[in-house]
Motif scaffolding. Structure first.
Motif, PDB file in Angstrom:
ATOM      1  N   ILE A   9       0.801  -1.216   0.000  1.00 35.28           N
ATOM      2  CA  ILE A   9       0.000   0.000   0.000  1.00 35.28           C
ATOM      3  C   ILE A   9       0.841   1.276   0.000  1.00 35.28           C
ATOM      4  O   ILE A   9       0.491   2.251  -0.663  1.00 35.28           O
ATOM      5  N   SER A  10       1.981   1.275   0.691  1.00 34.54           N
ATOM      6  CA  SER A  10       2.812   2.490   0.730  1.00 34.54           C
ATOM      7  C   SER A  10       3.393   2.807  -0.643  1.00 34.54           C
ATOM      8  O   SER A  10       3.429   3.967  -1.065  1.00 34.54           O
ATOM      9  N   VAL A  11       3.819   1.778  -1.370  1.00 34.38           N
ATOM     10  CA  VAL A  11       4.365   1.981  -2.703  1.00 34.38           C
ATOM     11  C   VAL A  11       3.251   2.382  -3.668  1.00 34.38           C
ATOM     12  O   VAL A  11       3.414   3.288  -4.489  1.00 34.38           O
ATOM     13  N   ALA A  12       2.102   1.740  -3.563  1.00 36.97           N
ATOM     14  CA  ALA A  12       0.964   2.082  -4.416  1.00 36.97           C
ATOM     15  C   ALA A  12       0.539   3.526  -4.177  1.00 36.97           C
ATOM     16  O   ALA A  12       0.187   4.243  -5.120  1.00 36.97           O
ATOM     17  N   ALA A  13       0.563   3.970  -2.918  1.00 34.69           N
ATOM     18  CA  ALA A  13       0.212   5.359  -2.605  1.00 34.69           C
ATOM     19  C   ALA A  13       1.198   6.317  -3.259  1.00 34.69           C
ATOM     20  O   ALA A  13       0.796   7.324  -3.843  1.00 34.69           O
ATOM     21  N   GLN A  14       2.481   5.996  -3.198  1.00 33.85           N
ATOM     22  CA  GLN A  14       3.497   6.835  -3.835  1.00 33.85           C
ATOM     23  C   GLN A  14       3.300   6.880  -5.338  1.00 33.85           C
ATOM     24  O   GLN A  14       3.337   7.946  -5.946  1.00 33.85           O
ATOM     25  N   LEU A  15       3.092   5.719  -5.953  1.00 33.07           N
ATOM     26  CA  LEU A  15       2.949   5.652  -7.413  1.00 33.07           C
ATOM     27  C   LEU A  15       1.696   6.364  -7.907  1.00 33.07           C
ATOM     28  O   LEU A  15       1.687   6.925  -9.002  1.00 33.07           O
TER      29      LEU A  15
ATOM     30  N   PRO B  69      -2.017   6.768   1.714  1.00 33.55           N
ATOM     31  CA  PRO B  69      -2.429   5.385   1.971  1.00 33.55           C
ATOM     32  C   PRO B  69      -3.843   5.272   2.564  1.00 33.55           C
ATOM     33  O   PRO B  69      -4.572   4.327   2.242  1.00 33.55           O
ATOM     34  N   GLN B  70      -4.233   6.245   3.369  1.00 34.77           N
ATOM     35  CA  GLN B  70      -5.580   6.204   3.948  1.00 34.77           C
ATOM     36  C   GLN B  70      -6.650   6.357   2.852  1.00 34.77           C
ATOM     37  O   GLN B  70      -7.715   5.757   2.923  1.00 34.77           O
ATOM     38  N   THR B  71      -6.338   7.136   1.819  1.00 30.15           N
ATOM     39  CA  THR B  71      -7.260   7.287   0.686  1.00 30.15           C
ATOM     40  C   THR B  71      -7.419   5.951  -0.039  1.00 30.15           C
ATOM     41  O   THR B  71      -8.521   5.574  -0.426  1.00 30.15           O
ATOM     42  N   LEU B  72      -6.310   5.222  -0.195  1.00 29.54           N
ATOM     43  CA  LEU B  72      -6.378   3.907  -0.833  1.00 29.54           C
ATOM     44  C   LEU B  72      -7.238   2.955  -0.015  1.00 29.54           C
ATOM     45  O   LEU B  72      -8.031   2.189  -0.580  1.00 29.54           O
TER      46      LEU B  72
ATOM     47  N   ARG C 233      -2.792  -5.728   1.656  1.00 28.87           N
ATOM     48  CA  ARG C 233      -3.180  -5.350   0.291  1.00 28.87           C
ATOM     49  C   ARG C 233      -1.974  -5.426  -0.645  1.00 28.87           C
ATOM     50  O   ARG C 233      -0.870  -5.013  -0.288  1.00 28.87           O
ATOM     51  N   ARG C 234      -2.218  -5.916  -1.871  1.00 28.16           N
ATOM     52  CA  ARG C 234      -1.198  -5.932  -2.915  1.00 28.16           C
ATOM     53  C   ARG C 234      -1.827  -5.353  -4.175  1.00 28.16           C
ATOM     54  O   ARG C 234      -2.802  -5.890  -4.697  1.00 28.16           O
ATOM     55  N   TYR C 235      -1.254  -4.265  -4.643  1.00 25.25           N
ATOM     56  CA  TYR C 235      -1.776  -3.556  -5.808  1.00 25.25           C
ATOM     57  C   TYR C 235      -1.013  -3.956  -7.064  1.00 25.25           C
ATOM     58  O   TYR C 235       0.199  -4.154  -7.033  1.00 25.25           O
ATOM     59  N   SER C 236      -1.723  -4.034  -8.180  1.00 27.05           N
ATOM     60  CA  SER C 236      -1.113  -4.328  -9.474  1.00 27.05           C
ATOM     61  C   SER C 236      -0.929  -3.014 -10.235  1.00 27.05           C
ATOM     62  O   SER C 236      -1.418  -1.955  -9.816  1.00 27.05           O
ATOM     63  N   ALA C 237      -0.227  -3.092 -11.350  1.00 23.30           N
ATOM     64  CA  ALA C 237      -0.051  -1.906 -12.197  1.00 23.30           C
ATOM     65  C   ALA C 237      -1.413  -1.399 -12.681  1.00 23.30           C
ATOM     66  O   ALA C 237      -1.633  -0.185 -12.769  1.00 23.30           O
ATOM     67  N   ARG C 238      -2.328  -2.312 -12.969  1.00 26.12           N
ATOM     68  CA  ARG C 238      -3.672  -1.902 -13.387  1.00 26.12           C
ATOM     69  C   ARG C 238      -4.396  -1.173 -12.254  1.00 26.12           C
ATOM     70  O   ARG C 238      -5.096  -0.192 -12.488  1.00 26.12           O
ATOM     71  N   ASP C 239      -4.210  -1.641 -11.015  1.00 22.85           N
ATOM     72  CA  ASP C 239      -4.814  -0.959  -9.865  1.00 22.85           C
ATOM     73  C   ASP C 239      -4.275   0.460  -9.732  1.00 22.85           C
ATOM     74  O   ASP C 239      -5.027   1.397  -9.425  1.00 22.85           O
ATOM     75  N   ILE C 240      -2.977   0.633  -9.955  1.00 22.39           N
ATOM     76  CA  ILE C 240      -2.360   1.958  -9.870  1.00 22.39           C
ATOM     77  C   ILE C 240      -2.975   2.883 -10.913  1.00 22.39           C
ATOM     78  O   ILE C 240      -3.323   4.033 -10.624  1.00 22.39           O
TER      79      ILE C 240
ATOM     80  N   GLN D  14      -8.658   9.467  -9.152  1.00 27.36           N
ATOM     81  CA  GLN D  14      -8.211  10.784  -8.725  1.00 27.36           C
ATOM     82  C   GLN D  14      -8.518  11.834  -9.795  1.00 27.36           C
ATOM     83  O   GLN D  14      -8.996  12.926  -9.495  1.00 27.36           O
ATOM     84  N   ARG D  15      -8.254  11.512 -11.052  1.00 21.73           N
ATOM     85  CA  ARG D  15      -8.511  12.455 -12.147  1.00 21.73           C
ATOM     86  C   ARG D  15      -9.995  12.783 -12.248  1.00 21.73           C
ATOM     87  O   ARG D  15     -10.384  13.947 -12.353  1.00 21.73           O
ATOM     88  N   LEU D  16     -10.844  11.750 -12.205  1.00 26.50           N
ATOM     89  CA  LEU D  16     -12.286  11.978 -12.298  1.00 26.50           C
ATOM     90  C   LEU D  16     -12.793  12.816 -11.131  1.00 26.50           C
ATOM     91  O   LEU D  16     -13.652  13.671 -11.295  1.00 26.50           O
ATOM     92  N   SER D  17     -12.250  12.556  -9.969  1.00 22.50           N
ATOM     93  CA  SER D  17     -12.670  13.281  -8.774  1.00 22.50           C
ATOM     94  C   SER D  17     -12.202  14.733  -8.799  1.00 22.50           C
ATOM     95  O   SER D  17     -12.994  15.651  -8.591  1.00 22.50           O
ATOM     96  N   GLN D  18     -10.927  14.949  -9.057  1.00 25.39           N
ATOM     97  CA  GLN D  18     -10.361  16.297  -8.963  1.00 25.39           C
ATOM     98  C   GLN D  18     -10.599  17.121 -10.225  1.00 25.39           C
ATOM     99  O   GLN D  18     -10.999  18.275 -10.134  1.00 25.39           O
ATOM    100  N   ASP D  19     -10.352  16.549 -11.393  1.00 23.29           N
ATOM    101  CA  ASP D  19     -10.449  17.321 -12.630  1.00 23.29           C
ATOM    102  C   ASP D  19     -11.877  17.431 -13.156  1.00 23.29           C
ATOM    103  O   ASP D  19     -12.260  18.465 -13.695  1.00 23.29           O
ATOM    104  N   GLU D  20     -12.643  16.369 -13.015  1.00 27.52           N
ATOM    105  CA  GLU D  20     -13.997  16.354 -13.570  1.00 27.52           C
ATOM    106  C   GLU D  20     -15.063  16.676 -12.523  1.00 27.52           C
ATOM    107  O   GLU D  20     -16.220  16.888 -12.874  1.00 27.52           O
ATOM    108  N   GLY D  21     -14.700  16.644 -11.246  1.00 28.62           N
ATOM    109  CA  GLY D  21     -15.653  16.977 -10.184  1.00 28.62           C
ATOM    110  C   GLY D  21     -16.718  15.923  -9.950  1.00 28.62           C
ATOM    111  O   GLY D  21     -17.805  16.229  -9.452  1.00 28.62           O
TER     112      GLY D  21
END
Length: 158
Positions: A29-35, A40-43, A62-69, A76-83
């Motif tokens: 989770i820490s690496v996924a949060a960075q990527l 991490p709490q948001t994840l 938790r183990r995240y894949s590249a697709r999960d990232i 994040q984009r839909l939330s922040q950029d598109e509202g």
């Protein structure tokens, strides 16, 4: 070697090396949060809401894949950029998954139809090859309203 058995000569890695794909869960989770650029709490919150559900280890980590990232970045984009709110994002993700599943099913059915068409053409060729060659194909003669008068040729001597 450090003696932990994690090298390429360990029994786990003898033979064929495991294939890493974009679906392979490898990031904690820490690496996924960075990527993804998220906390991490948001994840963890996204996991609870069902937006991005990473694989779990035997110890429930938790183990995240590249697709999960990528999905985290898209959320994040839909939330922040598109509202778009998180419920809307969840619905968008569900619909995109449904579209992907339907496209896969269409491709599967198209392959089945193509296979059936090939089999039908082969069977048709077998049937045509089995026709008797001494038979003549019947073609329907068009009826006409023409009247033909027949007159016998005059006989000799009459």
């Amino acid at each position: 070697m450090d003696g932990r058995g994690g090298g390429t000569n360990s029994p786990r890695f003898r033979g064929v090396a495991p294939e890493l794909t974009e679906e392979t869960p490898v990031y904690v989770i820490s690496v996924a949060a960075q990527l993804s650029g998220l906390h991490p709490q948001t994840l963890r919150q996204y996991d609870r809401l069902g937006l991005v559900s990473p694989d779990r280890t035997a110890g429930r980590g938790r183990r995240y894949s590249a697709r999960d990232i990528e999905l985290l970045r898209e959320v994040q984009r839909l939330s922040q950029d598109e509202g778009i709110n998180l419920a809307g994002i969840k619905r968008i993700i569900e619909l995109e998954n449904q579209v992907a599943a339907l496209r896969s099913r269409v491709a599967e059915l198209q392959q089945a139809v193509d296979g059936a068409a090939v089999a039908m053409r082969q069977r048709e060729q077998q049937v045509h090859a089995s026709y008797r060659r001494d038979l003549v194909r019947y073609e329907d003669v068009q009826q006409s309203g023409a009247l033909v008068v027949w007159r016998p040729a005059p006989r000799r001597g009459e």
